[in-house]
Design a protein around this motif. Structure first.
Motif, PDB file in Angstrom:
ATOM      1  N   ALA A 137       0.819  -1.212   0.000  1.00  0.00           N
ATOM      2  CA  ALA A 137       0.000   0.000   0.000  1.00  0.00           C
ATOM      3  C   ALA A 137       0.852   1.261   0.000  1.00  0.00           C
ATOM      4  CB  ALA A 137      -0.939  -0.004   1.208  1.00  0.00           C
ATOM      5  N   GLY A 138       2.172   1.102  -0.046  1.00  0.00           N
ATOM      6  CA  GLY A 138       3.060   2.250  -0.099  1.00  0.00           C
ATOM      7  C   GLY A 138       3.448   2.805   1.252  1.00  0.00           C
ATOM      8  N   LYS A 139       3.128   2.083   2.326  1.00  0.00           N
ATOM      9  CA  LYS A 139       3.439   2.571   3.674  1.00  0.00           C
ATOM     10  C   LYS A 139       4.863   2.209   4.109  1.00  0.00           C
ATOM     11  CE  LYS A 139      -0.816   3.997   4.144  1.00  0.00           C
ATOM     12  NZ  LYS A 139      -1.141   5.445   4.198  1.00  0.00           N
ATOM     13  N   ALA A 140       5.481   1.296   3.383  1.00  0.00           N
ATOM     14  CA  ALA A 140       6.839   0.860   3.715  1.00  0.00           C
ATOM     15  C   ALA A 140       7.467   0.265   2.465  1.00  0.00           C
ATOM     16  CB  ALA A 140       6.812  -0.158   4.859  1.00  0.00           C
ATOM     17  N   LYS A 141       8.746  -0.119   2.561  1.00  0.00           N
ATOM     18  CA  LYS A 141       9.430  -0.766   1.451  1.00  0.00           C
ATOM     19  C   LYS A 141       9.881  -2.148   1.899  1.00  0.00           C
ATOM     20  CE  LYS A 141      11.152   3.558  -0.575  1.00  0.00           C
ATOM     21  NZ  LYS A 141      12.361   4.326  -0.965  1.00  0.00           N
ATOM     22  N   VAL A 142       9.714  -3.118   1.020  1.00  0.00           N
ATOM     23  CA  VAL A 142      10.072  -4.483   1.378  1.00  0.00           C
ATOM     24  C   VAL A 142      10.797  -5.142   0.211  1.00  0.00           C
ATOM     25  CG1 VAL A 142       7.855  -5.445   0.598  1.00  0.00           C
ATOM     26  CG2 VAL A 142       9.200  -6.664   2.316  1.00  0.00           C
ATOM     27  N   LYS A 143      11.809  -5.957   0.536  1.00  0.00           N
ATOM     28  CA  LYS A 143      12.577  -6.660  -0.490  1.00  0.00           C
ATOM     29  C   LYS A 143      12.852  -8.073  -0.010  1.00  0.00           C
ATOM     30  CE  LYS A 143      16.883  -6.532  -3.146  1.00  0.00           C
ATOM     31  NZ  LYS A 143      18.179  -5.830  -3.359  1.00  0.00           N
TER      32      LYS A 143
ATOM     33  N   GLN B 251      14.027  -7.747   3.758  1.00  0.00           N
ATOM     34  CA  GLN B 251      14.576  -6.485   4.236  1.00  0.00           C
ATOM     35  C   GLN B 251      13.429  -5.484   4.220  1.00  0.00           C
ATOM     36  OE1 GLN B 251      17.795  -4.964   1.881  1.00  0.00           O
ATOM     37  NE2 GLN B 251      17.843  -2.996   2.944  1.00  0.00           N
ATOM     38  N   TYR B 252      13.149  -4.887   5.372  1.00  0.00           N
ATOM     39  CA  TYR B 252      11.941  -4.065   5.524  1.00  0.00           C
ATOM     40  C   TYR B 252      12.321  -2.678   6.027  1.00  0.00           C
ATOM     41  CZ  TYR B 252       6.826  -3.751   6.124  1.00  0.00           C
ATOM     42  OH  TYR B 252       5.497  -3.447   5.989  1.00  0.00           O
ATOM     43  N   THR B 253      11.862  -1.642   5.305  1.00  0.00           N
ATOM     44  CA  THR B 253      12.191  -0.262   5.668  1.00  0.00           C
ATOM     45  C   THR B 253      10.916   0.503   5.982  1.00  0.00           C
ATOM     46  OG1 THR B 253      14.069  -0.318   4.144  1.00  0.00           O
ATOM     47  CG2 THR B 253      13.359   1.847   4.955  1.00  0.00           C
ATOM     48  N   TRP B 254      10.877   1.059   7.184  1.00  0.00           N
ATOM     49  CA  TRP B 254       9.731   1.880   7.602  1.00  0.00           C
ATOM     50  C   TRP B 254      10.254   3.112   8.350  1.00  0.00           C
ATOM     51  CZ3 TRP B 254       8.019   3.121  12.638  1.00  0.00           C
ATOM     52  CH2 TRP B 254       6.779   3.771  12.705  1.00  0.00           C
TER      53      TRP B 254
ATOM     54  N   LYS C 171      13.854   3.368   9.074  1.00  0.00           N
ATOM     55  CA  LYS C 171      14.419   2.357   9.975  1.00  0.00           C
ATOM     56  C   LYS C 171      14.427   1.007   9.256  1.00  0.00           C
ATOM     57  CE  LYS C 171      12.698   4.776  14.062  1.00  0.00           C
ATOM     58  NZ  LYS C 171      11.743   4.740  15.196  1.00  0.00           N
ATOM     59  N   GLU C 172      15.531   0.278   9.417  1.00  0.00           N
ATOM     60  CA  GLU C 172      15.708  -0.989   8.729  1.00  0.00           C
ATOM     61  C   GLU C 172      15.399  -2.156   9.675  1.00  0.00           C
ATOM     62  OE1 GLU C 172      16.528  -1.436   5.599  1.00  0.00           O
ATOM     63  OE2 GLU C 172      16.911   0.661   5.056  1.00  0.00           O
ATOM     64  N   PHE C 173      14.504  -3.036   9.242  1.00  0.00           N
ATOM     65  CA  PHE C 173      14.142  -4.218  10.014  1.00  0.00           C
ATOM     66  C   PHE C 173      14.441  -5.468   9.190  1.00  0.00           C
ATOM     67  CE2 PHE C 173      11.384  -0.786  11.373  1.00  0.00           C
ATOM     68  CZ  PHE C 173      11.359  -0.897  12.754  1.00  0.00           C
TER      69      PHE C 173
END
Length: 560
Positions: A66-72, A112-115, A118-120
């Motif tokens: 939904a564009g609330k975060a970035k995921v790879k 790899q999750y960016t919100w 911040k990198e999670f």
């Protein structure tokens, strides 16, 4: 009891050893995948804090989509488990022409999750332990430091989960659907409901007005309920034979409530059945979600098949609710009101109002024909004059809305395939001869039966004094009326209608008259409570079209 000076944590017990022993216990014959996976991550990543969350509480992949975060996806060396699936793209013609797209249904994957910069590190895991429901979990890893760990929780991860959890709890062009013991969000059902309008629902005008005012008024008048100390909850039953507008009315209600400024969500219950839990568990989960979503519309379609005798009391306890059901409007639909337990159908404060969806009268059938005429106004190939609507309404006595829809679809398909009016006239003539012969046979049988009955009369005075003749005549009239009604139910016949001269050669009318005969044959061989409902999956129209095609092919072979 208070424990001053943290005495509770100064017992000398090595809590880490205790937890490790518990984890070892969980790794025995009794499988506990959730505990084991969490423990393995903590051992593998000791410098990271690990937070576990259920997918349905925080849907992290959809949140990113939904564009609330970035995921790879971490796809290095293919260290992930997934099933590759093909899905269609688009609707109608686009769906046929588009090659579709491939998606992964993950069982184990790392992202790899960016919100918020911040990198999670996020693990997704799906599994099913014996005698348990399927589990879908996210494990969120974030580097430890002295400032972000408070009371054993990571503050950065918690901020992230608060945002993702709030978003997940809301509907985004979706409808909550309960099936197989759990709630899922359905975009497909939302697409089916989106755009539904009361303008597309043909009902008795007073009944339609009553339904709209009943439902909208409930959500508009919370304060009124409160002022009069009346619980702000309500139940409505839609009942009647299939195919007469119950489902399409529910869709129109869902759409109209979704378009309100206060956006009332709809919750749709498909089944109480579940593989690993009881129906009571399902009922509990349904009302828990409804209370969280309130104010909301809670729909039980085919209510009589959902609530059996063994779970009726539990269901009623949730409806009556020691817990508050404020803001919940329930709608239950049924084709068989008589099969509903009186405790559900007749008890006030549970389902307070009932709306009977009857077979459409001539006025409603005329309006429905006008609805189709309006849809075809832009089509120059179909001659559909306004006067034809009332003629079609007279010809379709006894048709449900679903059969009316099937009639128009079959007729239009016939025109598209290039069938001509003279083809149908010949076929109809054969049908008429067959019906006439059958009727003559039935009349002869009835006369024979009447003669036999007359011969059994032994009253030599013709019963003029004792009154037996009058009684006999009354009985015979009643029996004749009953026989006629049974014949009418057993075999539908096209009514005799005066066709205006200007419509006598109308090709659409000729095709419709033929298709009415085809559908009469289908309706004659189908019990009323099993008539076409118009719901997804109904295939009666395909059978009718196949029958018509077979007749036309046979006719052409004879001509050749």
């Amino acid at each position: 009891m208070a424990f001053p000076n943290d005495v509770l944590f100064q017992t000398g017990v090595d809590n880490k050893t205790f937890i490790l022993e518990f984890e070892e216990h969980c790794n025995g014959v009794r499988t506990d995948t959730k505990t084991q996976f969490l423990a393995r991550l903590r051992l593998t990543f000791p410098s990271f804090h690990v937070t576990e969350v259920e997918q349905h509480k925080a849907s992290l992949l959809e949140y990113a989509d939904a564009g609330k975060a970035k995921v790879k996806l971490d796809s290095r060396e293919e260290y992930f488990n997934a099933t590759r699936k093909w899905r269609s793209v688009g609707e109608s013609m686009e769906k046929k022409l588009h090659p579709g797209r491939l998606e992964d249904e993950y069982r184990l994957a790392r992202f790899q999750y960016t919100w918020e910069e911040k990198e999670f590190l996020v693990y997704y895991v799906a599994w099913k332990d014996m005698l348990e429901n399927p589990q879908r979990m996210f494990y969120i890893l974030y580097p430890r430091d002295t400032e972000n760990i408070v009371d054993g929780h990571c503050t950065d991860t918690d901020e992230f989960l608060l945002a993702a959890g709030k978003w997940t709890s809301q509907l985004h062009e979706e409808i909550f659907v309960f099936d197989d013991g759990r709630w899922e969000k359905s975009k497909d059902l939302w697409k089916a409901v989106d755009g539904s309008s009361w303008d597309d629902v043909i009902l008795d005008s007073e009944m339609k007005k009553g339904i709209i005012e009943d439902v909208q008024g409930f959500f508009d008048n919370q304060k009124l309920y409160s002022d009069f100390a009346v619980p702000w909850k309500r139940g409505i039953i839609f009942h009647g034979v299939p195919g007469n507008g119950k489902t399409v009315s529910i869709k129109a209600l869902m759409s109209s409530l979704d378009s309100r400024s206060d956006n009332i969500p709809s919750l749709y219950v498909k089944s109480f059945n579940t593989k690993c839990q009881t129906e009571q568990y399902s009922i509990r989960q349904i009302f828990l979600q409804a209370r969280k979503s309130a104010p909301c519309l809670l729909v039980f379609e085919d209510l009589d098949s959902l609530v059996g005798d063994d779970i009726r009391s539990y269901f009623l306890n949730e409806v009556d609710g020691l817990e508050s059901n404020d803001g919940i409007l329930m709608i239950g639909s049924t084709n068989h009101l008589d099969r509903l337990d009186p405790a559900i159908a007749k008890r006030p404060s549970r389902f307070d109002r009932k709306y009977h969806f009857k077979l459409p009268g001539e006025t409603e059938r005329t309006l429905y024909a006008g609805y189709w005429r309006k849809k075809l106004l832009a089509n120059d190939t179909v001659d559909f004059p306004d006067d034809l609507c009332s003629v079609i309404a007279k010809l379709t006595e006894g048709f449900s809305f679903a059969y009316l829809k099937e009639l128009f679809v079959m007729a239009l398909l016939s025109l598209v395939r290039g069938f001509k009016g003279d083809d149908f006239e010949i076929v109809d003539a054969e049908d008429a001869q067959s019906e006439s012969a059958a009727q003559e046979s039935a009349d002869a049988a009835a006369v024979s039966s009447d003669n036999k009955e007359e011969e059994t009369c032994t009253c030599s005075k013709k019963c003029d004094k004792c009154g037996l003749l009058k009684e006999k005549e009354q009985k015979k009239q009643a029996e004749d009326a009953e026989k006629k009604e049974e014949v009418k139910k057993a075999k539908m016949a096209m009514p005799t209608v005066d066709i205006p001269e200007e419509l006598s050669e109308n090709l659409l009318l000729k095709v419709i008259k033929h298709q009415i005969r085809v559908l009469h044959a289908e309706m004659d061989n189908t019990k009323e409570d099993q008539w076409a409902s118009g719901k997804k999956g109904f295939t009666g129209g395909d059978h009718g079209t196949a029958y018509m095609m077979a007749r036309m092919q046979a006719l052409r072979r004879r001509r050749a």
